[in-house]
Design a protein around this motif. Sequence first.
Motif, mmCIF file in Angstrom:
data_model
loop_
_atom_site.group_PDB
_atom_site.id
_atom_site.type_symbol
_atom_site.label_atom_id
_atom_site.label_comp_id
_atom_site.label_asym_id
_atom_site.label_seq_id
_atom_site.Cartn_x
_atom_site.Cartn_y
_atom_site.Cartn_z
ATOM 1 N N LEU A 70 0.833 -1.199 0.000
ATOM 2 C CA LEU A 70 0.000 0.000 0.000
ATOM 3 C C LEU A 70 0.871 1.254 0.000
ATOM 4 O O LEU A 70 0.600 2.223 -0.731
ATOM 5 N N GLU A 71 1.920 1.239 0.800
ATOM 6 C CA GLU A 71 2.797 2.412 0.878
ATOM 7 C C GLU A 71 3.494 2.665 -0.458
ATOM 8 O O GLU A 71 3.770 3.813 -0.814
ATOM 9 N N TYR A 72 3.759 1.603 -1.197
ATOM 10 C CA TYR A 72 4.459 1.758 -2.471
ATOM 11 C C TYR A 72 3.571 2.341 -3.567
ATOM 12 O O TYR A 72 4.017 2.502 -4.708
ATOM 13 N N PRO A 129 14.360 10.652 -5.649
ATOM 14 C CA PRO A 129 15.249 9.822 -4.859
ATOM 15 C C PRO A 129 14.772 8.386 -4.802
ATOM 16 O O PRO A 129 13.702 8.045 -5.222
ATOM 17 N N THR A 130 15.620 7.556 -4.229
ATOM 18 C CA THR A 130 15.224 6.171 -4.034
ATOM 19 C C THR A 130 14.127 6.107 -3.000
ATOM 20 O O THR A 130 13.923 7.020 -2.209
ATOM 21 N N VAL A 131 13.418 4.988 -3.009
ATOM 22 C CA VAL A 131 12.310 4.831 -2.066
ATOM 23 C C VAL A 131 12.868 4.391 -0.732
ATOM 24 O O VAL A 131 12.752 3.265 -0.324
ATOM 25 N N GLU A 132 13.579 5.288 -0.060
ATOM 26 C CA GLU A 132 14.136 5.001 1.236
ATOM 27 C C GLU A 132 13.200 5.579 2.272
ATOM 28 O O GLU A 132 13.160 6.755 2.478
ATOM 29 N N ARG A 133 12.458 4.921 2.949
ATOM 30 C CA ARG A 133 11.379 5.337 3.782
ATOM 31 C C ARG A 133 11.853 5.784 5.107
ATOM 32 O O ARG A 133 11.571 5.802 5.765
#
Length: 344
Positions: free
Chosen positions: A111-113, A338-342
């Motif tokens: 879901l977050e993605y 940016p990268t998907v660094e949460r």
Amino acid sequence: MPSTPPSVPRNRSASGLVYAVLSAATFGSSGALGKSLLEAGWTPGAVVGGRIGLAAIIMVVPAAWMMRGQWGRLRGAVALMAGYGAVAIALCQFFYFNAVARMSPPVALMLEYLAPIILVGWVWARTRRRPGTLTIAGTAVAMLGLVLVLDLLSAQRVDPVGVLWGVGAAVCLAVYFVLSAKSDGVLPPLVTVAGGMVFGAFTLAVLAVVGLLPVSAAFVDVGLFGGQVSWIVPLAGITLVAAVVAYTLGIVGTQRLGSKVASFVSLTEVLFSVIASWILIGDVPGPMQFLGGALIVGGVVMVRADELRAPAEVEADLVPDSAPEALPAADLATGALPTVERRA
């Protein structure tokens, strides 16, 4: 695998790929580790507060060392770090772990993605410019994946509150993208993350003091690896491995790969989340949810691929005209997207 940008030497690209994959793997463990604490009686506020607070204490030391003699650069970045810490770190993680409390960690992560898809809608509304055909197709594929992930075609009851928490985490992650694009070149990325952790911890502390954030922890053994371990194990893991190590590896990987390529590699976090949930807590999504997750990731890849075809246009959409002038390349670790660094 995406081709290596001409400006990135082959040996740096190979090592950068290793760092980026390790970053995704360490980030992917956060959901399962947090779930073990939640099931033992911890509130999401306690899990997030412990993780961010401890990570802030650990990361502020190397960040201060990096900024020695350059403290004046912090003055223009306080507001940025405050927004980054409050929304992209504190609220994003709080929403994510509230979703994890009600569903499988991989499903919450899927879901977050959806954040890149939300960002597509935001840019479309802001610029009134229709996205490319590949972006629209990727959005449709991701939405179909969402239907399968939530198992909406079956008679199984969906937890609407858990879904709302997951979507809230996706919105916060979309804000992270925008803030990260705006922060490009303002400060070294490790300093930005450390400052964000400090502001994130402060935000959670204020919410807890005024009673808006329930904080309760049960210092008892928790279920991991099919047995019982001390609560210290998952808390240390979610802080040291899934935060400090994950962010640091992600920064190095992005520097060596470039933000565009690293953003594709970071999608493997969904796979690692499934593996970690299976090994650590024995929680695995069903076959249809696996298919839905694959469609979500596939849709995001299509959107990312469309961005690669017109990077300057996307960058102009995301970064306001008043964004600070970039510093020399040696100071950069992230590009416009940016990268998907949460995150989580």
